[in-house]
Design an enzyme around this catalytic site. Structure first.
Site, mmCIF file in Angstrom:
data_model
loop_
_atom_site.group_PDB
_atom_site.id
_atom_site.type_symbol
_atom_site.label_atom_id
_atom_site.label_comp_id
_atom_site.label_asym_id
_atom_site.label_seq_id
_atom_site.Cartn_x
_atom_site.Cartn_y
_atom_site.Cartn_z
ATOM 1 N N ASN A 103 -0.177 8.189 0.843
ATOM 2 C CA ASN A 103 -0.480 6.790 0.578
ATOM 3 C C ASN A 103 -1.579 6.650 -0.502
ATOM 4 O OD1 ASN A 103 -1.551 4.156 0.797
ATOM 5 N ND2 ASN A 103 -0.747 3.990 2.882
ATOM 6 N N ASP A 162 -5.705 8.793 9.847
ATOM 7 C CA ASP A 162 -4.547 8.112 10.388
ATOM 8 C C ASP A 162 -4.954 6.736 10.856
ATOM 9 O OD1 ASP A 162 -2.213 9.908 10.338
ATOM 10 O OD2 ASP A 162 -1.676 8.596 12.020
ATOM 11 N N PHE A 246 -2.291 -2.973 0.225
ATOM 12 C CA PHE A 246 -1.092 -2.202 0.554
ATOM 13 C C PHE A 246 -0.787 -2.394 2.037
ATOM 14 C CE2 PHE A 246 -2.914 1.254 3.039
ATOM 15 C CZ PHE A 246 -4.250 1.208 2.671
ATOM 16 N N GLY A 247 0.350 -1.837 2.479
ATOM 17 C CA GLY A 247 0.695 -1.849 3.896
ATOM 18 C C GLY A 247 0.649 -3.242 4.508
ATOM 19 N N PHE A 248 -0.133 -3.372 5.586
ATOM 20 C CA PHE A 248 -0.227 -4.656 6.296
ATOM 21 C C PHE A 248 -1.316 -5.572 5.718
ATOM 22 C CE2 PHE A 248 1.317 -1.554 9.488
ATOM 23 C CZ PHE A 248 2.529 -2.154 9.791
ATOM 24 N N ASP A 249 -1.945 -5.152 4.633
ATOM 25 C CA ASP A 249 -3.013 -5.980 4.051
ATOM 26 C C ASP A 249 -2.583 -7.433 3.811
ATOM 27 O OD1 ASP A 249 -4.919 -4.016 4.083
ATOM 28 O OD2 ASP A 249 -4.701 -3.445 1.985
ATOM 29 N N HIS A 292 -11.707 -0.627 8.281
ATOM 30 C CA HIS A 292 -11.673 0.367 9.354
ATOM 31 C C HIS A 292 -11.800 1.770 8.768
ATOM 32 C CE1 HIS A 292 -7.902 -0.788 7.653
ATOM 33 N NE2 HIS A 292 -7.369 0.365 7.957
#
Ligand code: ITT
Length: 308
Positions: A103, A162, A246-249, A292
């Site tokens: 990623n 992770d 990216f991702g769930f941003d 996080h």
């Protein structure tokens, strides 16, 4: 504490800026008591106020022959609390960290984080087997063990990290299945799953749509593994906000932070706020205030003596 100046050959490739006088002219070397990996040395000649900074691999009380000097430079002020990483970074000796991840968004965040420690971050990609475990930590440890076999330079470090999005009203889903959920139902799918959870009242709405990102970071160095964890509480937005993220941003709105950078409950006015905007639409530097990943890395770094 002062010890006699050792005569040590200087490894030229590590020298950043060599002062123009011979090593015999050191007046004294002062080990740094609070950090056994660093010391400063005053020089007896040359321009006034020039000091030498070197790096001691072992304890300052070790005999001079055990000393490794990485380089010398002009350093106008002796800073007694200077630590190993700062010395290396001032001297331009960069430590390398290999980040095992597919990623690039995660690589960018880690690079941004580690640059202040003078540590370069390179992506390490190989077909790691990801165990189907319910704990992020188990996944991270398994990946570290696989990646350690690829280490070519024993000075290098390996990082795996992770993360997952845990939505309260979905009993923590997608959690450890976050990658799979993103690939299959995507952000729109998550919005659909909780589409019925809404209220005119912002506090009630936020609580109904409460979620958090969690991250576990594991760092391998010299045969040892150190783990750090971080959480970012927030809520799921009602729409998808595209931008740098990216991702769930695009669907995650972090909780506001108080003056100490700690998250506060919904409904209270924060010292730091995205004003209801998702991670997806704010710049990376701003996301780092809440992230996080940043929290997991901070917790990791706080356990690493050599980063001080
Ligand atoms: P690697 O396992 O190869 O590192 P990945 O993308 O699968 O990459 P994770 O397992 O850590 O990364 O993350 C699981 C999913 O959660 C993945 O789809 C990410 O895009 C997403 N995710 C992780 N951190 C995120 C963040 O900070 N913002 C948005 N989405 C994130």
């Amino acid at each position: 504490m002062v010890v006699n100046a050792p005569k040590i050959p200087v490894p030229k490739n590590k020298v950043n800026s060599l002062l123009p006088f011979p090593l015999e002219k050191y007046a004294s070397i002062t080990p740094n008591i609070s950090d056994p990996t660093a010391f400063t040395a005053n020089v007896a000649c040359g321009e006034p106020n020039h000091s030498l900074i070197a790096n001691l691999r072992h304890a300052p009380i070790a005999p001079p022959s055990a000393t490794t000097i990485y380089g010398f430079m002009k350093y106008p002020k002796i800073t007694p609390s200077i630590n190993h990483t700062q010395v290396l970074s001032i001297l331009g000796v960069i430590m390398r960290l290999l980040f095992l991840t597919t990623n690039l968004g995660k690589v960018a965040e880690a690079r941004n984080f580690f640059q202040r420690y003078g540590i370069s971050v390179d992506q390490l990609e190989f077909d790691a087997v990801e165990p189907q475990a319910s704990e992020l930590e188990v996944v991270a440890m398994s990946k570290i063990e696989q990646a350690a076999a690829f280490l070519q330079d024993s000075e290098d470090m390996i990082l795996v990290e992770d993360a997952g999005l845990f939505v309260d009203s979905l009993d923590g889903f997608p959690g450890v299945y976050s990658s799979y959920a993103l690939e299959t139902i995507g952000n729109h799918g998550i919005l659909k799953l909780i589409g019925h959870l809404k209220s005119e009242d912002l506090v009630i709405d936020s609580n109904l749509r409460r979620a958090e990102f969690r991250a576990v970071a594991a760092l391998y160095k010299d045969g040892e593994i150190t783990i750090g964890e971080g959480v970012c509480p927030g809520r799921i937005s009602h729409d998808v906000g595209e931008g740098e993220g990216f991702g769930f941003d695009p669907i995650f709105i972090p909780a506001d932070l108080d003056i100490d950078g700690e998250p506060i409950p919904f409904g209270e006015m924060g010292h730091t706020s995205t004003h209801g905007r998702q991670f997806g639409v704010i710049p990376l530097e701003q996301k780092q205030l809440y992230s996080h990943r940043k929290r997991a890395l901070l917790s990791l770094v706080s356990k690493l003596d050599f980063l001080g």
